[in-house]
Enzyme design. Structure first.
Site, PDB file in Angstrom:
ATOM      1  N   TRP A  28       0.824  -1.216   0.000  1.00  0.00           N
ATOM      2  CA  TRP A  28       0.000   0.000   0.000  1.00  0.00           C
ATOM      3  C   TRP A  28       0.846   1.248   0.000  1.00  0.00           C
ATOM      4  O   TRP A  28       0.546   2.208  -0.721  1.00  0.00           O
ATOM      5  CB  TRP A  28      -0.991  -0.024   1.170  1.00  0.00           C
ATOM      6  CG  TRP A  28      -1.862  -1.230   1.092  1.00  0.00           C
ATOM      7  CD1 TRP A  28      -1.908  -2.267   1.972  1.00  0.00           C
ATOM      8  CD2 TRP A  28      -2.781  -1.565   0.032  1.00  0.00           C
ATOM      9  NE1 TRP A  28      -2.796  -3.217   1.535  1.00  0.00           N
ATOM     10  CE2 TRP A  28      -3.343  -2.823   0.365  1.00  0.00           C
ATOM     11  CE3 TRP A  28      -3.177  -0.941  -1.149  1.00  0.00           C
ATOM     12  CZ2 TRP A  28      -4.289  -3.459  -0.461  1.00  0.00           C
ATOM     13  CZ3 TRP A  28      -4.120  -1.558  -1.958  1.00  0.00           C
ATOM     14  CH2 TRP A  28      -4.661  -2.788  -1.613  1.00  0.00           C
ATOM     15  N   ASP A  41      -1.794   6.805   6.253  1.00  0.00           N
ATOM     16  CA  ASP A  41      -2.816   5.877   5.774  1.00  0.00           C
ATOM     17  C   ASP A  41      -3.120   4.922   6.931  1.00  0.00           C
ATOM     18  O   ASP A  41      -2.317   4.067   7.263  1.00  0.00           O
ATOM     19  CB  ASP A  41      -2.277   5.108   4.557  1.00  0.00           C
ATOM     20  CG  ASP A  41      -3.230   4.008   4.084  1.00  0.00           C
ATOM     21  OD1 ASP A  41      -4.299   3.830   4.702  1.00  0.00           O
ATOM     22  OD2 ASP A  41      -2.893   3.326   3.094  1.00  0.00           O
ATOM     23  N   LYS A  44     -12.730  -1.580   7.014  1.00  0.00           N
ATOM     24  CA  LYS A  44     -12.147  -2.438   8.045  1.00  0.00           C
ATOM     25  C   LYS A  44     -12.799  -2.111   9.392  1.00  0.00           C
ATOM     26  O   LYS A  44     -13.727  -2.768   9.805  1.00  0.00           O
ATOM     27  CB  LYS A  44     -10.620  -2.289   8.114  1.00  0.00           C
ATOM     28  CG  LYS A  44      -9.908  -3.017   6.959  1.00  0.00           C
ATOM     29  CD  LYS A  44      -9.413  -2.068   5.985  1.00  0.00           C
ATOM     30  CE  LYS A  44      -8.362  -2.562   5.032  1.00  0.00           C
ATOM     31  NZ  LYS A  44      -8.756  -3.522   4.013  1.00  0.00           N
TER      32      LYS A  44
HETATM   33  N1  PMP Z   1      -4.154   1.159   2.400  1.00  0.00           N
HETATM   34  C1  PMP Z   1      -4.237   0.078   3.179  1.00  0.00           C
HETATM   35  C2  PMP Z   1      -3.389  -0.005   4.403  1.00  0.00           C
HETATM   36  C3  PMP Z   1      -5.096  -0.970   2.827  1.00  0.00           C
HETATM   37  O1  PMP Z   1      -5.172  -2.063   3.606  1.00  0.00           O
HETATM   38  C4  PMP Z   1      -5.889  -0.856   1.673  1.00  0.00           C
HETATM   39  C5  PMP Z   1      -6.872  -1.912   1.245  1.00  0.00           C
HETATM   40  N2  PMP Z   1      -6.847  -3.084   1.872  1.00  0.00           N
HETATM   41  C6  PMP Z   1      -5.751   0.295   0.874  1.00  0.00           C
HETATM   42  C7  PMP Z   1      -4.894   1.286   1.281  1.00  0.00           C
HETATM   43  C8  PMP Z   1      -6.556   0.459  -0.385  1.00  0.00           C
HETATM   44  O2  PMP Z   1      -7.839   0.741  -0.027  1.00  0.00           O
HETATM   45  P1  PMP Z   1      -9.051   0.871  -1.058  1.00  0.00           P
HETATM   46  O3  PMP Z   1      -9.329  -0.503  -1.563  1.00  0.00           O
HETATM   47  O4  PMP Z   1     -10.141   1.447  -0.217  1.00  0.00           O
HETATM   48  O5  PMP Z   1      -8.622   1.781  -2.157  1.00  0.00           O
END
Ligand code: PMP
Length: 354
Positions: free
Chosen positions: A100, A167, A191
């Site tokens: 991420w 994030d 989450k």
């Molecule tokens: N950052 C983290 C830490 C994540 O766990 C995730 C998705 N699991 C994301 C970003 C991406 O999120 P999204 O699918 O809402 O774009």
């Protein structure tokens, strides 16, 4: 049969939240109309949005401190670029702790220079990098507090005078943190906050408006602040269900209360991983996440037996992310401790049988 949902996201939500959300889909506020068929500008929905924003700031201890809570769309993935669009003039620092943060880095590079302040790539992202030096000429520093895929989590955050962006998609509202050290926090809802479809952004207003580029309206945090997350039609169901989840957390005693339970769940699972020779924890000990517990089997030949055991016990979503393999037990806020005890018992049972 009761299900024990260890899914990484979308994931388990409190039963009472699901019940209230489904009631509202049929008849919201005794209007004899569904939550998802009324105007987002109606008094009833505006109250939902206000309450959701208020709950976010009060749970995080950020009320009357210059922060705004926004419910946007596009997932945390859109924030990877919105952060840079709004804040990156020349150079930003990023800490690379896995998939991420790597994606956030890729997007930021479209807008300016990116300095990698630390990375655990060489170590298969099994740890959180330490001794991070932060130059003071950066526009901001970005980090991912909890790495959903690898199961690592920052315990402390770097001290810096430059704006700190985080994030927090997979550990927001799970532990007591001084949230004031961050200037911008973002998190996909799916989450600890609610269903997929909305993204929470908590931003300190004073850091905005400092870049020289023009920002398209939908990507401009200032526009979303001015319009109170109603510049366009918000994802009404996701915002409402997030509000219910935040209310549930608040009634439980807030982050302090849930942290105690989260600590117990994580301790039980890691204790088993550390004592049961059949399992190998993935993340380094001092970087372990209390939200996503990653592990593998020491002997692949036990895979079929273990998989059949947990599936028969009603456990869902235990497979690891495709990039890491093995197993990942996501033990988010709404997962009850009895689900963790069940998993631990199965691990003990496998050891006894082997
Ligand atoms: N950052 C983290 C830490 C994540 O766990 C995730 C998705 N699991 C994301 C970003 C991406 O999120 P999204 O699918 O809402 O774009």
């Amino acid at each position: 049969m009761k299900k024990h949902n260890f899914s990484a996201g979308p994931c388990v939500l409190p039963q009472e939240v699901l019940k209230k959300a489904s009631d509202a889909v049929l008849n919201f506020n005794d209007l004899n109309l569904s939550l998802i068929e009324i105007s987002h500008r109606s008094k009833d929905f505006v109250e939902v949005m206000d309450k959701a924003q208020h709950l976010v700031l009060s749970l995080l201890g950020l009320e009357n401190k210059g922060y705004k809570a926004l419910f946007l769309q596009g997932g945390a993935s859109l924030e990877f670029l919105m952060v840079a669009y709004n804040l990156l003039e020349k150079k930003a620092g990023y800490i690379d702790t896995g998939t991420w943060s790597s994606k956030a880095i890729k997007e930021a590079k479209n807008f300016g220079e990116v300095l990698i302040l630390g990375s655990s790539k060489e170590n298969g992202f099994k740890n959180i990098p330490t001794s991070i030096e932060i130059p003071d000429d950066l526009d901001y520093v970005h980090l991912t507090s909890n790495n959903t895929i690898y199961g690592t989590q920052f315990k402390d955050f770097p001290k810096t005078s430059v704006p700190l962006v985080c994030d927090m998609s997979s550990d927001i509202f799970s532990r007591v943190v001084d949230f004031e050290q961050f200037d911008l926090i973002y998190a996909g809802a799916q989450k600890n906050m609610g269903p997929a479809g909305t993204t929470l952004v908590v931003v300190k207003e004073e850091i905005l408006g400092k870049v020289s580029r023009n920002i398209p309206s939908m990507l401009d945090y200032r526009i979303h602040i001015e319009k109170e997350s109603m510049y366009n039609t918000p994802s009404v169901f996701a915002v409402y269900t997030s509000m219910l989840t935040l209310e549930w957390l608040s009634n439980l005693g807030g982050i302090q209360a849930i942290e105690k339970i989260n600590n117990q769940k994580a301790a039980a699972l890691y204790k088993e991983l550390d004592t049961n020779a059949l399992f190998i924890p993935y993340a380094d000990k001092d970087s372990r996440s209390k939200m996503n517990v990653t592990f593998t089997l020491a002997d692949d030949r036990l895979t079929d037996r273990f998989d059949s055991m947990w599936k028969h016990a009603g456990i869902n979503g235990l497979h690891g992310h495709r990039s890491v393999g093995g197993y990942r037990a996501s033990i988010y806020n709404a997962l009850e401790i009895e689900s963790v005890h069940l998993l631990v018992d199965l691990m003990k049972e496998l050891e006894k049988q082997s």
